[in-house]
Design a protein around this motif. Sequence first.
Motif, PDB file in Angstrom:
ATOM      1  N   VAL D 124      -4.785 -10.641 -21.534  1.00  0.00           N
ATOM      2  CA  VAL D 124      -5.842 -11.500 -22.079  1.00  0.00           C
ATOM      3  C   VAL D 124      -7.188 -10.815 -21.882  1.00  0.00           C
ATOM      4  CG1 VAL D 124      -6.955 -13.758 -21.976  1.00  0.00           C
ATOM      5  CG2 VAL D 124      -4.488 -13.570 -21.578  1.00  0.00           C
ATOM      6  N   ILE D 125      -7.847 -10.528 -22.999  1.00  0.00           N
ATOM      7  CA  ILE D 125      -9.125  -9.813 -22.985  1.00  0.00           C
ATOM      8  C   ILE D 125     -10.245 -10.759 -23.408  1.00  0.00           C
ATOM      9  CG2 ILE D 125     -10.404  -7.904 -24.024  1.00  0.00           C
ATOM     10  CD1 ILE D 125      -7.831  -6.482 -24.559  1.00  0.00           C
ATOM     11  N   SER D 126     -11.383 -10.705 -22.716  1.00  0.00           N
ATOM     12  CA  SER D 126     -12.544 -11.463 -23.202  1.00  0.00           C
ATOM     13  C   SER D 126     -13.680 -10.511 -23.511  1.00  0.00           C
ATOM     14  CB  SER D 126     -12.998 -12.509 -22.189  1.00  0.00           C
ATOM     15  OG  SER D 126     -13.985 -11.981 -21.330  1.00  0.00           O
ATOM     16  N   ALA D 127     -14.456 -10.866 -24.542  1.00  0.00           N
ATOM     17  CA  ALA D 127     -15.583 -10.020 -24.925  1.00  0.00           C
ATOM     18  C   ALA D 127     -16.732 -10.149 -23.937  1.00  0.00           C
ATOM     19  CB  ALA D 127     -16.056 -10.378 -26.330  1.00  0.00           C
ATOM     20  N   GLY D 128     -16.995 -11.382 -23.498  1.00  0.00           N
ATOM     21  CA  GLY D 128     -18.120 -11.583 -22.599  1.00  0.00           C
ATOM     22  C   GLY D 128     -17.764 -12.479 -21.439  1.00  0.00           C
ATOM     23  N   THR D 129     -18.706 -12.648 -20.547  1.00  0.00           N
ATOM     24  CA  THR D 129     -18.516 -13.523 -19.396  1.00  0.00           C
ATOM     25  C   THR D 129     -18.390 -14.977 -19.837  1.00  0.00           C
ATOM     26  OG1 THR D 129     -19.841 -12.004 -18.078  1.00  0.00           O
ATOM     27  CG2 THR D 129     -19.537 -14.228 -17.199  1.00  0.00           C
ATOM     28  N   SER D 130     -19.141 -15.367 -20.843  1.00  0.00           N
ATOM     29  CA  SER D 130     -19.144 -16.760 -21.273  1.00  0.00           C
ATOM     30  C   SER D 130     -17.854 -17.152 -21.983  1.00  0.00           C
ATOM     31  CB  SER D 130     -20.323 -17.020 -22.211  1.00  0.00           C
ATOM     32  OG  SER D 130     -21.519 -16.545 -21.656  1.00  0.00           O
ATOM     33  N   ASP D 131     -17.056 -16.180 -22.375  1.00  0.00           N
ATOM     34  CA  ASP D 131     -15.789 -16.473 -23.036  1.00  0.00           C
ATOM     35  C   ASP D 131     -14.666 -16.718 -22.035  1.00  0.00           C
ATOM     36  OD1 ASP D 131     -16.888 -15.953 -25.652  1.00  0.00           O
ATOM     37  OD2 ASP D 131     -16.748 -13.823 -25.205  1.00  0.00           O
ATOM     38  N   ILE D 132     -14.935 -16.514 -20.757  1.00  0.00           N
ATOM     39  CA  ILE D 132     -13.866 -16.584 -19.752  1.00  0.00           C
ATOM     40  C   ILE D 132     -13.206 -17.962 -19.666  1.00  0.00           C
ATOM     41  CG2 ILE D 132     -13.363 -16.334 -17.280  1.00  0.00           C
ATOM     42  CD1 ILE D 132     -15.302 -13.985 -17.204  1.00  0.00           C
TER      43      ILE D 132
ATOM     44  N   LEU F  46     -32.216   4.987 -17.821  1.00  0.00           N
ATOM     45  CA  LEU F  46     -33.022   5.578 -16.754  1.00  0.00           C
ATOM     46  C   LEU F  46     -34.310   6.144 -17.319  1.00  0.00           C
ATOM     47  CD1 LEU F  46     -30.354   7.355 -14.552  1.00  0.00           C
ATOM     48  CD2 LEU F  46     -31.499   5.154 -14.188  1.00  0.00           C
ATOM     49  N   ARG F  47     -34.169   6.870 -18.430  1.00  0.00           N
ATOM     50  CA  ARG F  47     -35.329   7.525 -19.026  1.00  0.00           C
ATOM     51  C   ARG F  47     -36.345   6.498 -19.542  1.00  0.00           C
ATOM     52  NH1 ARG F  47     -32.817   9.717 -23.063  1.00  0.00           N
ATOM     53  NH2 ARG F  47     -33.680   8.376 -24.678  1.00  0.00           N
ATOM     54  N   GLN F  48     -35.836   5.474 -20.238  1.00  0.00           N
ATOM     55  CA  GLN F  48     -36.725   4.468 -20.821  1.00  0.00           C
ATOM     56  C   GLN F  48     -37.134   3.423 -19.808  1.00  0.00           C
ATOM     57  OE1 GLN F  48     -34.556   2.752 -24.015  1.00  0.00           O
ATOM     58  NE2 GLN F  48     -35.117   4.381 -25.455  1.00  0.00           N
ATOM     59  N   GLY F  49     -36.530   3.492 -18.634  1.00  0.00           N
ATOM     60  CA  GLY F  49     -36.827   2.458 -17.656  1.00  0.00           C
ATOM     61  C   GLY F  49     -36.314   1.107 -18.068  1.00  0.00           C
ATOM     62  N   PHE F  50     -35.245   1.045 -18.890  1.00  0.00           N
ATOM     63  CA  PHE F  50     -34.756  -0.265 -19.258  1.00  0.00           C
ATOM     64  C   PHE F  50     -33.240  -0.453 -19.186  1.00  0.00           C
ATOM     65  CE2 PHE F  50     -34.803  -4.412 -20.941  1.00  0.00           C
ATOM     66  CZ  PHE F  50     -35.987  -4.870 -20.401  1.00  0.00           C
ATOM     67  N   PRO F  51     -32.805  -1.328 -18.291  1.00  0.00           N
ATOM     68  CA  PRO F  51     -31.377  -1.556 -18.081  1.00  0.00           C
ATOM     69  C   PRO F  51     -30.860  -2.711 -18.939  1.00  0.00           C
ATOM     70  CG  PRO F  51     -32.597  -2.731 -16.425  1.00  0.00           C
ATOM     71  CD  PRO F  51     -33.615  -2.124 -17.354  1.00  0.00           C
ATOM     72  N   GLU F  52     -29.675  -3.159 -18.625  1.00  0.00           N
ATOM     73  CA  GLU F  52     -29.019  -4.301 -19.274  1.00  0.00           C
ATOM     74  C   GLU F  52     -29.906  -5.550 -19.248  1.00  0.00           C
ATOM     75  OE1 GLU F  52     -25.387  -5.199 -17.252  1.00  0.00           O
ATOM     76  OE2 GLU F  52     -24.956  -6.918 -18.542  1.00  0.00           O
ATOM     77  N   VAL F  53     -29.816  -6.355 -20.300  1.00  0.00           N
ATOM     78  CA  VAL F  53     -30.544  -7.620 -20.376  1.00  0.00           C
ATOM     79  C   VAL F  53     -29.547  -8.764 -20.187  1.00  0.00           C
ATOM     80  CG1 VAL F  53     -31.915  -9.115 -21.879  1.00  0.00           C
ATOM     81  CG2 VAL F  53     -32.278  -6.634 -21.892  1.00  0.00           C
ATOM     82  N   ILE F  54     -29.950  -9.819 -19.467  1.00  0.00           N
ATOM     83  CA  ILE F  54     -29.032 -10.936 -19.198  1.00  0.00           C
ATOM     84  C   ILE F  54     -29.289 -12.092 -20.157  1.00  0.00           C
ATOM     85  CG2 ILE F  54     -28.162 -12.515 -17.434  1.00  0.00           C
ATOM     86  CD1 ILE F  54     -29.479 -10.719 -15.326  1.00  0.00           C
ATOM     87  N   LEU F  55     -28.272 -12.476 -20.908  1.00  0.00           N
ATOM     88  CA  LEU F  55     -28.339 -13.697 -21.711  1.00  0.00           C
ATOM     89  C   LEU F  55     -27.824 -14.825 -20.832  1.00  0.00           C
ATOM     90  CD1 LEU F  55     -28.637 -15.114 -24.556  1.00  0.00           C
ATOM     91  CD2 LEU F  55     -26.238 -14.546 -24.924  1.00  0.00           C
ATOM     92  N   CYS F  56     -28.716 -15.629 -20.308  1.00  0.00           N
ATOM     93  CA  CYS F  56     -28.308 -16.631 -19.307  1.00  0.00           C
ATOM     94  C   CYS F  56     -27.437 -17.735 -19.889  1.00  0.00           C
ATOM     95  CB  CYS F  56     -29.548 -17.246 -18.655  1.00  0.00           C
ATOM     96  SG  CYS F  56     -30.442 -16.073 -17.647  1.00  0.00           S
ATOM     97  N   GLN F  57     -27.701 -18.125 -21.137  1.00  0.00           N
ATOM     98  CA  GLN F  57     -26.922 -19.188 -21.758  1.00  0.00           C
ATOM     99  C   GLN F  57     -25.415 -18.913 -21.617  1.00  0.00           C
ATOM    100  OE1 GLN F  57     -28.089 -20.276 -25.848  1.00  0.00           O
ATOM    101  NE2 GLN F  57     -25.935 -20.206 -26.369  1.00  0.00           N
ATOM    102  N   GLY F  58     -24.675 -19.893 -21.102  1.00  0.00           N
ATOM    103  CA  GLY F  58     -23.233 -19.728 -20.936  1.00  0.00           C
ATOM    104  C   GLY F  58     -22.860 -19.080 -19.610  1.00  0.00           C
TER     105      GLY F  58
END
Lengths: 250, 250, 250, 250, 250, 250, 250, 250
Positions: D124-132, F46-58
Amino acid sequence: MTKDELRELLKEYKRGAISDRAIIQKISSLTSELMGFATIDHHRYLRQGFPEVILCQGKSPAQAAGIAARIVRRSLLLLATRATKEHFLAIRKKVRNSHYHELSRVITANEPANPHKGRGTILVISAGTSDIPVAEEAVITARMLGNPVATLYDVGVAGIHRLLSQSEALLSASLVIVVAGMEGALPSVVGGLVDVPVIAVPTSVGYGASFQGVAALLGMLNSCASGVTVVNIDNGFGAGFAASLMNRPR
Amino acid sequence: MTKDELRELLKEYKRGAISDRAIIQKISSLTSELMGFATIDHHRYLRQGFPEVILCQGKSPAQAAGIAARIVRRSLLLLATRATKEHFLAIRKKVRNSHYHELSRVITANEPANPHKGRGTILVISAGTSDIPVAEEAVITARMLGNPVATLYDVGVAGIHRLLSQSEALLSASLVIVVAGMEGALPSVVGGLVDVPVIAVPTSVGYGASFQGVAALLGMLNSCASGVTVVNIDNGFGAGFAASLMNRPR
Amino acid sequence: MTKDELRELLKEYKRGAISDRAIIQKISSLTSELMGFATIDHHRYLRQGFPEVILCQGKSPAQAAGIAARIVRRSLLLLATRATKEHFLAIRKKVRNSHYHELSRVITANEPANPHKGRGTILVISAGTSDIPVAEEAVITARMLGNPVATLYDVGVAGIHRLLSQSEALLSASLVIVVAGMEGALPSVVGGLVDVPVIAVPTSVGYGASFQGVAALLGMLNSCASGVTVVNIDNGFGAGFAASLMNRPR
Amino acid sequence: MTKDELRELLKEYKRGAISDRAIIQKISSLTSELMGFATIDHHRYLRQGFPEVILCQGKSPAQAAGIAARIVRRSLLLLATRATKEHFLAIRKKVRNSHYHELSRVITANEPANPHKGRGTILVISAGTSDIPVAEEAVITARMLGNPVATLYDVGVAGIHRLLSQSEALLSASLVIVVAGMEGALPSVVGGLVDVPVIAVPTSVGYGASFQGVAALLGMLNSCASGVTVVNIDNGFGAGFAASLMNRPR
Amino acid sequence: MTKDELRELLKEYKRGAISDRAIIQKISSLTSELMGFATIDHHRYLRQGFPEVILCQGKSPAQAAGIAARIVRRSLLLLATRATKEHFLAIRKKVRNSHYHELSRVITANEPANPHKGRGTILVISAGTSDIPVAEEAVITARMLGNPVATLYDVGVAGIHRLLSQSEALLSASLVIVVAGMEGALPSVVGGLVDVPVIAVPTSVGYGASFQGVAALLGMLNSCASGVTVVNIDNGFGAGFAASLMNRPR
Amino acid sequence: MTKDELRELLKEYKRGAISDRAIIQKISSLTSELMGFATIDHHRYLRQGFPEVILCQGKSPAQAAGIAARIVRRSLLLLATRATKEHFLAIRKKVRNSHYHELSRVITANEPANPHKGRGTILVISAGTSDIPVAEEAVITARMLGNPVATLYDVGVAGIHRLLSQSEALLSASLVIVVAGMEGALPSVVGGLVDVPVIAVPTSVGYGASFQGVAALLGMLNSCASGVTVVNIDNGFGAGFAASLMNRPR
Amino acid sequence: MTKDELRELLKEYKRGAISDRAIIQKISSLTSELMGFATIDHHRYLRQGFPEVILCQGKSPAQAAGIAARIVRRSLLLLATRATKEHFLAIRKKVRNSHYHELSRVITANEPANPHKGRGTILVISAGTSDIPVAEEAVITARMLGNPVATLYDVGVAGIHRLLSQSEALLSASLVIVVAGMEGALPSVVGGLVDVPVIAVPTSVGYGASFQGVAALLGMLNSCASGVTVVNIDNGFGAGFAASLMNRPR
Amino acid sequence: MTKDELRELLKEYKRGAISDRAIIQKISSLTSELMGFATIDHHRYLRQGFPEVILCQGKSPAQAAGIAARIVRRSLLLLATRATKEHFLAIRKKVRNSHYHELSRVITANEPANPHKGRGTILVISAGTSDIPVAEEAVITARMLGNPVATLYDVGVAGIHRLLSQSEALLSASLVIVVAGMEGALPSVVGGLVDVPVIAVPTSVGYGASFQGVAALLGMLNSCASGVTVVNIDNGFGAGFAASLMNRPR
């Protein structure tokens, strides 16, 4: 198989007239007959004089003609809807006295000469001139099923007096089929005037935001008049058939 | 105003009992009565013992109670649908013997003790347990209108034997209301088994691509069984009312 | 490239049999091979005897023929769907023994003479006569992939006894593909009768509120029967292909 | 009733051990049993150790608990989906050892200690955390039905290397369930990598033009990867159940 | 009119070289010029060497040809999209050296011989063979506007290794246009691989639930990859034009 | 791993510094690194100084906080969108200097003090006051990514002079983000005035037939102005991110 | 029947000039006349010089010609919309001086030589060249109904200065009809500039996500400019007719 | 700035009363004034006594109150729609004599004591009781703009006599606003009865397939009555505003 027939069968088995294997197979094969439905279904058509109806759309002329021939052989009566001229040419070869109703694209054979006894008049109303082909499909279906039918065409709500001046026809109907495209408002008005069932048939007549009959369909489903039921877009046959069921004497 | 009443009026006028101005005003105000519809409408309710029905949704408890009081004064009978507890509390103050059917959110008063004469049994079928509230709205409506009602709940198509084992109930019904959500397939199966009108009621039961009843609605509109007509999503009342019209003895 | 092959390569490099530049290029080009997928993908087709399938729609006859020739050269087997007569005429020039299935608009070459070993029967059911072209696309696809296939056509839910009388065929199937348009109710009924996977294929058969197969699609997605999965409207190929994957002996 | 049982019955009748009326009634009541389906259905559950599943949504806690108690008495196993805490509190009173999986809103009792024999692993694979949560509904369903299950979460297509680096897990799965919201692209990528059936589950995760899962649903139905079948939006249970059917040893 | 020109005008007026009435009329007519936009708009086209583009759809061949002649007279360059053969025949009479790109239905004249200086390469990717006409519309548009263009066709997600093996092309692009029909998943995968802007173009390629490109459009709008923007279905021109704006050296 | 690093590795292996098993494992594990994407991806952030963004919804507050802590540890910068107050309270415990932008529901930490060099100004325009929260999401995103940002709010098309009087701001922008609900007409007007890329963001502002932003979305997709690309409804983040990619100095 | 006529009737009855039965029948038949509407309706057309309008779509040439002949006999004026060349050929045989407006597919006869007195100018604006046929339907309708009409074509929002430079035409109009396809943004801009009623007509011009005019329709319904009302997609006639009603001198 | 004012300015410049720089800046800043629209717009509101209207939805109470205060200071009159009690509490603090119309959720201040001269009566009709809040929004808007207003509530088409008996009110109206939910049929009936403009307002009243007003909206857009124009769902304000524009004396 009736219970009497089953009793006979068992008796024959008891006196050895049929073998173990034969009676087991017979009872096993009863499955559908014992359900009662298939049998009754069959009897019903014989009793009502009405067999299967052919929806020609999606069938080749040859397929339609083959089915038509088989139906007519068993029950004489033929009703085929959404038929093209090609369907008719193929059917006519097998069913000599068949007739093509060009406007409504219906093929019939052996339409009953008179309505069946004890049936009230089904009134078929159309909102506009362009709705008449669908209305006629309902008319012919209802007639083939033995109902007296009256019509009232082109009496849409934008000129409400056209409808109101026909109160006699409205009030004497046993039930009413209302066929309308565009905004599909007519069934609501009719439903408020009569105290018999109203079957609403949305048509694909219109353009733009009519979305091929969706506007009329939604209008009819949301009718504020009680007693209105709805069939599929352009489904004159369905309305005529349901009306005939509702119109049967009890 | 009947023709006899009109004749009397004219005679009174002829003998000078009423003035020119009075008779002219009277005849002018006939507009709606002369149409025949309003009058008949009124008579019909009195005759059938059934007045206006209140759709509580969108009305305040006070509004609903006011209308209810006026209706009951004239005709005793009360039917109010989509009512909250608040609607009921307001109505109960004005209509003492009213009753709240919590499951179906219907308020009634003075339900007829016995079905009206000459009416067959309306069979109300639900596909699942969650469809029962809508089914019950149809049941109560049909009962209030004087029909004998039978029910067959939770017999959806995924276990078709549940339905098939009830052939007796199906075959003895005068007409059938089928209430189903999700794929809305049950009316097609029922429509193929019986030879009486089938009214299909889609419900908003389901999730995801059921789109609050749209899947069931479309399924029912496209039913391959003839004789099926459809009402709005969750419209148990509409089905019960239409069924009662179809069930009237002729 | 397996780990063993990699080990060999490294050893050759260690003993100087291949240059620095050569081994670096080799490892760099491993990208897709090291993923394992491309390689395995390739092996799988060889092993199963089944190469790429051509979706002719949107491709010119010349394009389709070019691809077909290349495929057949490598793997003999050819399956091309949604093909017009023009596609076939172009392909036939390059693939002599190709065959055009007119009803289902499928082109095949070198169909396996017998089903592969260890595979159960895939039962393909259609609700109506008009659904047969899509059903046949599934049939031919499943046959090309080495599966034994049985069919049961025109057994829609409006005459449920037609299906019920075929319990033997239903119960002996390894898995079932159900093809239906209009209200798409058949998979729910079948899904409730069998204990094998059911693949539902909605078709664009119908009119009005069938919305070119949307009603059937929604009906199938909302099926109350567990074990039903769905493919795109009219996607007989997809159903046949998925069924074959499910049907592989393990 | 088996043929042997029927043979016995007939023999008893022949030797007079049972009356005419008794045997006729017995055979008449066979209706559903003779169909074979109901009986087999029942046997299947006993054999597989899996009874009816409760969809709690739309049922009151009391209703759900009543059904749960009846199911557990007969078969020990309990699976109830879309359950609120209230459903659980009611069920726990009747089914002591029941367990509430909060994330997936599933209630279970008597989960099998070990997977059934002969079954491959369902991945079972999920694309994102919210799909868990939806993924977990599939996981628990598949486990309850006796399947070994592995999971791979948060490997959506926007970082395709996350998925590609898991080739081993992908290639060793017996079949794959892919759960994804938003654009629902993951099943297409997975379907192109594996040669086993892929069941795609769209979720309502997303916002705006995701339309509560419609975008993902359409994406999956139009997957360009062969072998992908689809279930309803958020229907983790359906995916787990179908996967289990596909995973049965033959 | 620049501020300098305005200053001159005022000075002339001050020294009596132009009348009261003349200067008032001049200033009044400045309305649109003073806004700055129209003027700049005009200058921009001259400076970039790119005038108005003709959308032939909905225009008669004569209308299209008339507009084309006027454009070419002023600016030499001609780009006309969604052109039929009839449009081309009419235009060729007025614009001798015009050329018809049959696949993409684009008409061009005087395409720049070399890309403009300082511009990176725009990479145009298509998911399938059937998407190429739309991709080519983007390619030709971008070339006419002076951009170097590279292409990568038929690298859809169902065979993800086809795309992954082209990492060099991907990583050297200045920006990427991704053209895809069916489920429209490719932009999400590409967007996760590159760090330049991705313009996604949904196409109407597909059938059934692709709804003429709606499935692809929704997929792209819901892309889980950051940096993806979307244009209308089949709007290759729009993608090419926007890409060219993004690609201008600053 | 660069080619140089690979060369080193191989040399070490050749001289026996690392074992067979070690080098094989290393090369096997290169899979994703060899693809080039993952590596570059990593370097890019690292170069751009920008990591992953968090979509909090869900995501639960705990989940969001866990991810935030991990991100900040590696890269300092934090951007989390669609965050509730609860998300912020959980994150603040782990990321002390985080800040909650209430209007746009964005959480940030360590916003760059100055824009990155060589970047033009991104102009964010909103049609109405109610569109500002989405506009601010774009503004904050673009600022976090190192872009200078200007804003122009409440300049909708119904009072077009409000926009026209700001020609200077419009003409000096490096690119423009236009945020609008209701009919979404503003991007077309802006797109006709400027010669830089325009990113259109439909919002769910409106009622009735705005269908939660669908009207605005469709308006923007059908924009008659060239150079307009579109993101999902209410996706201010996506617009800001894409704008930043387009705005990078080359 | 006026009150005076009724008074006369009653007097005749009183003096015995008409029988009981006759007067009762007369009064009963007043139904529709007493409503006042039908009568007034009739008078209105005579007074305004405008009879029924023929929507040719869905009517056969013969039907259209029959209706046209009847209308012209009574009222001279003829307006028939959505007419094919075939409709015109049939109508011309019955109405000699009829004229076919090919672009707008309108048939007219006896267009008034001059506008009616006291009417302001109706300004009809089109966004693009392809919208002109619908615009012309509005123009001809308004002219036939006696209104002075001015036009302003191809002034869409992507080049807003084209519209702004026509302020005089805009400000001198009595009311404005705005015809636009694609994103349908023009009515919002116009509505913000003028202080007279604006009637917006969406057209089916566009492709892809314009959905045959739905995008434009939604844009117009959600217009942020007050005073804008909307008609059906491509309904130039409806706009012209409504505009004429609004334009009547009071 | 009028031409006379411009002439004065130029003269002052000529005689050296203002500097070069000053006049250039003045003329440059004319941009929006020279367009004529902004200026006129401003004058119009002063002349008509009607300033900007506040759509409270999507604005905070504080924002709404701030705008309200500014408006009232300039023009006394205040109209704010879709206001909650919270909006009112905030506004009341700044605008003392403001009033909250709870049913229609409208806030007003300084409503004109008498209608403006020369205006006919606007008749506002509602189909049902639940449509009254939207109808009242139209009523209050029209009154604030200086129009005499009459109302006719709960006269839906299911009891058409209720409407027909009000012919006097209908025929004496200067224009009619018809507010209806469910099937939205009332405007078609009214449009057929009157010869003045009809503005149709669909409401979200209804359930199931009313789709929050879409059914009513489509019904109204497809009205078979000429002269009907439509506004957004529940947009009573828009109808009242447009009606007022149409009702201005010329």
